[in-house]
Design a protein around this motif. Structure first.
Motif, PDB file in Angstrom:
ATOM      1  N   SER A  46      -9.837 -26.552   5.551  1.00  0.00           N
ATOM      2  CA  SER A  46      -9.897 -27.597   4.525  1.00  0.00           C
ATOM      3  C   SER A  46      -8.519 -28.180   4.257  1.00  0.00           C
ATOM      4  O   SER A  46      -8.374 -29.394   4.051  1.00  0.00           O
ATOM      5  N   THR A  47      -7.495 -27.341   4.281  1.00  0.00           N
ATOM      6  CA  THR A  47      -6.127 -27.832   4.085  1.00  0.00           C
ATOM      7  C   THR A  47      -5.758 -28.834   5.174  1.00  0.00           C
ATOM      8  O   THR A  47      -5.127 -29.866   4.890  1.00  0.00           O
ATOM      9  N   LEU A  48      -6.158 -28.556   6.402  1.00  0.00           N
ATOM     10  CA  LEU A  48      -5.896 -29.485   7.495  1.00  0.00           C
ATOM     11  C   LEU A  48      -6.573 -30.823   7.228  1.00  0.00           C
ATOM     12  O   LEU A  48      -5.959 -31.886   7.391  1.00  0.00           O
ATOM     13  N   MET A  49      -7.833 -30.782   6.793  1.00  0.00           N
ATOM     14  CA  MET A  49      -8.548 -32.016   6.507  1.00  0.00           C
ATOM     15  C   MET A  49      -7.881 -32.799   5.381  1.00  0.00           C
ATOM     16  O   MET A  49      -7.739 -34.022   5.449  1.00  0.00           O
ATOM     17  N   LYS A  56      -3.395 -34.331   0.633  1.00  0.00           N
ATOM     18  CA  LYS A  56      -2.272 -33.423   0.482  1.00  0.00           C
ATOM     19  C   LYS A  56      -1.177 -33.835   1.462  1.00  0.00           C
ATOM     20  O   LYS A  56      -1.469 -34.404   2.513  1.00  0.00           O
ATOM     21  N   ARG A  57       0.049 -33.526   1.078  1.00  0.00           N
ATOM     22  CA  ARG A  57       1.191 -33.810   1.945  1.00  0.00           C
ATOM     23  C   ARG A  57       1.703 -32.481   2.518  1.00  0.00           C
ATOM     24  O   ARG A  57       2.017 -31.567   1.746  1.00  0.00           O
ATOM     25  N   TYR A  65      -0.978 -41.600  12.361  1.00  0.00           N
ATOM     26  CA  TYR A  65      -2.289 -42.253  12.325  1.00  0.00           C
ATOM     27  C   TYR A  65      -2.103 -43.705  12.732  1.00  0.00           C
ATOM     28  O   TYR A  65      -1.386 -44.459  12.070  1.00  0.00           O
ATOM     29  N   ASN A  66      -2.696 -44.068  13.855  1.00  0.00           N
ATOM     30  CA  ASN A  66      -2.551 -45.435  14.383  1.00  0.00           C
ATOM     31  C   ASN A  66      -1.085 -45.864  14.447  1.00  0.00           C
ATOM     32  O   ASN A  66      -0.728 -46.993  14.084  1.00  0.00           O
ATOM     33  N   GLY A  67      -0.239 -44.953  14.896  1.00  0.00           N
ATOM     34  CA  GLY A  67       1.165 -45.284  15.135  1.00  0.00           C
ATOM     35  C   GLY A  67       2.084 -45.093  13.947  1.00  0.00           C
ATOM     36  O   GLY A  67       3.304 -45.238  14.090  1.00  0.00           O
ATOM     37  N   ASN A  68       1.534 -44.774  12.764  1.00  0.00           N
ATOM     38  CA  ASN A  68       2.363 -44.616  11.567  1.00  0.00           C
ATOM     39  C   ASN A  68       2.334 -43.175  11.079  1.00  0.00           C
ATOM     40  O   ASN A  68       1.275 -42.533  11.077  1.00  0.00           O
ATOM     41  N   ASP A  69       3.495 -42.670  10.649  1.00  0.00           N
ATOM     42  CA  ASP A  69       3.571 -41.328  10.089  1.00  0.00           C
ATOM     43  C   ASP A  69       3.113 -41.391   8.637  1.00  0.00           C
ATOM     44  O   ASP A  69       3.860 -41.825   7.748  1.00  0.00           O
ATOM     45  N   ILE A  70       1.881 -40.949   8.375  1.00  0.00           N
ATOM     46  CA  ILE A  70       1.308 -41.093   7.037  1.00  0.00           C
ATOM     47  C   ILE A  70       1.832 -40.037   6.064  1.00  0.00           C
ATOM     48  O   ILE A  70       1.502 -40.085   4.876  1.00  0.00           O
ATOM     49  N   THR A  71       2.658 -39.108   6.548  1.00  0.00           N
ATOM     50  CA  THR A  71       3.290 -38.173   5.611  1.00  0.00           C
ATOM     51  C   THR A  71       4.488 -38.821   4.920  1.00  0.00           C
ATOM     52  O   THR A  71       4.992 -38.282   3.929  1.00  0.00           O
TER      53      THR A  71
END
Length: 223
Positions: A46-49, A56-57, A65-71
């Protein structure tokens, strides 16, 4: 679509015994298909999801995600991404008790009200609800019907990714099978990620990720 690089999620950072919910691994997910993530309680599934969906960060690592680091994006951009491109289904349906089925779907819509209402009714019909059930509140619907309303809500904006956390855990076998059938159909041109501890509901997945103690123990299926 998703590429995970050396991701870790560490709790109790200020103590000598740090707890790793995710313990440093890489992962690549396809652009479409039905992906199952399975493991016992505490395995990190669940943490991964939640990290993939930006709820969560992670402590360390990156999620592309699609070329962008969403973190690395702002909270506002994370919220916008979830609203426009992601859909969520959980074990509990979390429907608004004083709203009927249509209104519960419309509440997630990003289009004008009339278009949103039309889309909500279309999704509910596709998911097997009858028109006479559209005006019913959650208390007057069965558990399976409530979960279908929750799925319609997740799908109303035609998201590119649906995240489902234990979506069948509170359903009987027949309703669980029907929910997974819905996800399988949707995954023909979208990505659906299902987190569960029940292996039986993952028999038709395109890719299965097994987790244990915050790590990936095995991957079945092609990216």
């Amino acid at each position: 679509m998703f590429e995970v690089k050396n991701i870790s999620m560490i709790y109790d950072m200020d103590t000598d015994e740090k707890m790793y919910a995710l313990d440093g691994f890489d992962l690549k997910l396809p652009d479409k298909g039905l992906v199952g993530i399975i493991g016992p309680s505490g395995s990190g599934k669940s943490t991964l999801m939640y990290c993939l969906s930006t709820l969560k960060r992670p402590t360390e690592g990156s999620i592309i995600y699609n070329g962008n680091d969403i973190t690395q994006i702002s909270d506002k951009d994370r919220e916008e991404l979830r609203r426009k491109e992601f859909g969520f289904v959980f074990q509990k349906h979390y429907l608004v008790p004083y709203m009927n089925a249509v209104d519960n779907v419309m509440v997630a819509g990003t289009m004008p009200p009339k278009e949103s209402e039309k889309k909500a009714k279309e999704k509910l019909s596709v998911l097997g609800l009858k028109e006479r059930e559209f005006g019913k509140k959650p208390a007057k619907l069965s558990g399976g019907q409530c979960q279908r309303v929750a799925i319609a809500r997740a799908m109303v904006n035609d998201p590119k990714v649906i995240f489902a956390d234990e979506p069948t855990a509170s359903l009987d076998h027949e309703n669980a099978y029907n929910v997974m059938k819905i996800f399988k159909k949707y995954s023909e041109d979208r990505l659906v990620i299902v987190v569960t501890h029940d292996r039986s509901v993952l028999k038709d997945v395109d890719m299965m990720i097994e987790m244990w103690d915050g790590r990936i123990s095995s991957i079945t299926g092609e990216v």
